[in-house]
Design a protein around this motif. Structure first.
Motif, PDB file in Angstrom:
ATOM      1  N   ARG A   1       0.957  -1.132  -0.062  1.00 11.03           N
ATOM      2  CA  ARG A   1       0.160   0.061   0.223  1.00 11.03           C
ATOM      3  C   ARG A   1       0.871   0.794  -0.279  1.00 11.03           C
ATOM      4  O   ARG A   1       0.445   2.417  -0.355  1.00 11.03           O
ATOM      5  CB  ARG A   1      -0.811  -0.872   1.224  1.00 11.03           C
TER       6      ARG A   1
ATOM      7  N   ASP B   1       1.825   3.128  -3.507  1.00 10.18           N
ATOM      8  CA  ASP B   1       0.188   3.899  -4.083  1.00 10.18           C
ATOM      9  C   ASP B   1       0.093   4.389  -3.401  1.00 10.18           C
ATOM     10  O   ASP B   1      -0.960   5.092  -2.236  1.00 10.18           O
ATOM     11  CB  ASP B   1      -1.370   2.201  -4.199  1.00 10.18           C
TER      12      ASP B   1
ATOM     13  N   LYS C   1      -3.169   6.779  -4.132  1.00  9.74           N
ATOM     14  CA  LYS C   1      -4.512   5.949  -3.251  1.00  9.74           C
ATOM     15  C   LYS C   1      -4.385   6.365  -1.361  1.00  9.74           C
ATOM     16  O   LYS C   1      -5.296   6.222  -1.012  1.00  9.74           O
ATOM     17  CB  LYS C   1      -4.003   4.609  -3.434  1.00  9.74           C
ATOM     18  N   GLN C   2      -3.022   6.961  -0.973  1.00 13.21           N
ATOM     19  CA  GLN C   2      -2.546   6.822   0.388  1.00 13.21           C
ATOM     20  C   GLN C   2      -3.102   8.051   1.435  1.00 13.21           C
ATOM     21  O   GLN C   2      -3.879   8.076   2.089  1.00 13.21           O
ATOM     22  CB  GLN C   2      -1.083   5.858   0.712  1.00 13.21           C
TER      23      GLN C   2
ATOM     24  N   GLN D   1      -5.111  10.290  -0.560  1.00  9.41           N
ATOM     25  CA  GLN D   1      -6.570   9.819  -0.792  1.00  9.41           C
ATOM     26  C   GLN D   1      -7.552   9.215   1.164  1.00  9.41           C
ATOM     27  O   GLN D   1      -8.253   9.891   1.408  1.00  9.41           O
ATOM     28  CB  GLN D   1      -7.238   9.221  -1.610  1.00  9.41           C
ATOM     29  N   PHE D   2      -7.125   8.110   1.597  1.00 10.69           N
ATOM     30  CA  PHE D   2      -7.351   7.455   2.331  1.00 10.69           C
ATOM     31  C   PHE D   2      -7.349   8.702   3.748  1.00 10.69           C
ATOM     32  O   PHE D   2      -7.919   8.429   4.492  1.00 10.69           O
ATOM     33  CB  PHE D   2      -6.381   6.148   2.611  1.00 10.69           C
TER      34      PHE D   2
ATOM     35  N   TYR E   1     -10.742   1.362   1.465  1.00 14.63           N
ATOM     36  CA  TYR E   1      -8.954   1.323   0.859  1.00 14.63           C
ATOM     37  C   TYR E   1      -7.752  -0.313   1.328  1.00 14.63           C
ATOM     38  O   TYR E   1      -6.803  -0.250   0.008  1.00 14.63           O
ATOM     39  CB  TYR E   1      -8.250   2.348   2.236  1.00 14.63           C
ATOM     40  N   SER E   2      -8.421  -1.309   1.757  1.00 15.36           N
ATOM     41  CA  SER E   2      -7.632  -2.397   1.948  1.00 15.36           C
ATOM     42  C   SER E   2      -8.400  -2.960   2.647  1.00 15.36           C
ATOM     43  O   SER E   2      -9.005  -3.395   3.714  1.00 15.36           O
ATOM     44  CB  SER E   2      -6.381  -2.219   3.051  1.00 15.36           C
TER      45      SER E   2
END
Length: 199
Positions: A48, A51, A54-55, A57-58, A182-183
């Motif tokens: 993770r 990226d 994406k991280q 945004q999380f 997210y995950s």
């Protein structure tokens, strides 16, 4: 118990209280209530971290959730407690990051003054909880529970005003959705977030 052991314990207690008094001005008297975002797999956590968009945004989504939760708690305070402006002003949303691989949010917490717990549990002067203790108040004075008030919280003229737990309980599914999007290997651990779960 031997004389020297009693002397050692008394010295330790005295040093501990002295350090609390000394540090009272340096740190806030706010109490933390946290939930953690735990990753089941370290490999997944490392993947993770590659990226970045994406991280980020999380992290932004979790920060917005914490800020909206703080605002909802303030509304709860103003509607239920009404007169306690100091509690509303002391409320903070705290975000903590995992710095092992990258800057990913791994804990969200809320801190506020000790009076917030008294209000939530219905405790006050002469109406304390079962577990007593000593603490430093916001003015730096050493306080302790009166032994005669043990177990009387939520009785008499002090009724519990549940301003914290219902708001967080209602908002947790939204955080769970953010984490799940997210995950798949992350989970929300909310064991340390609720006031009623603590004695």
């Amino acid at each position: 118990m031997g004389y020297y052991k009693e002397l050692s314990i008394a010295g330790h207690d005295r040093r501990s209280l002295t350090n609390q008094i000394r540090n009272a001005g340096k740190r806030s008297t706010n109490l933390p209530f946290e939930l953690s975002l735990e990753s089941i797999s370290e490999v997944e956590k490392f993947d993770r971290s590659k990226d970045r968009p994406k991280q980020e945004q999380f992290n932004k989504d979790v920060e917005e959730w914490a800020d909206q939760s703080k605002q909802a708690l303030r509304v709860s305070i103003k509607s239920l407690v009404k007169r306690d402006v100091y509690l509303s002003d002391s409320l903070r949303a705290n975000i903590y990051y995992d710095r092992k691989y990258s800057k990913e949010v791994n804990r969200v917490g809320f801190s506020f003054v000790r009076e917030g717990i008294y209000i939530h549990k219905g405790a006050g002067r002469g109406q304390g909880g079962v577990i007593g203790g000593r603490w430093i108040d916001r003015y730096g004075s050493l306080k302790s529970r009166n032994p005669e008030s043990a177990g009387l919280q939520g009785t008499g003229n002090r009724r519990p005003i549940r301003w914290f737990d219902p708001v967080i309980d209602k908002r947790l599914p939204q955080l769970a959705d953010i984490v799940a999007d997210y995950s798949a290997t992350m989970q929300v651990d909310a064991t340390n977030i609720f006031i009623d779960d603590r004695d």
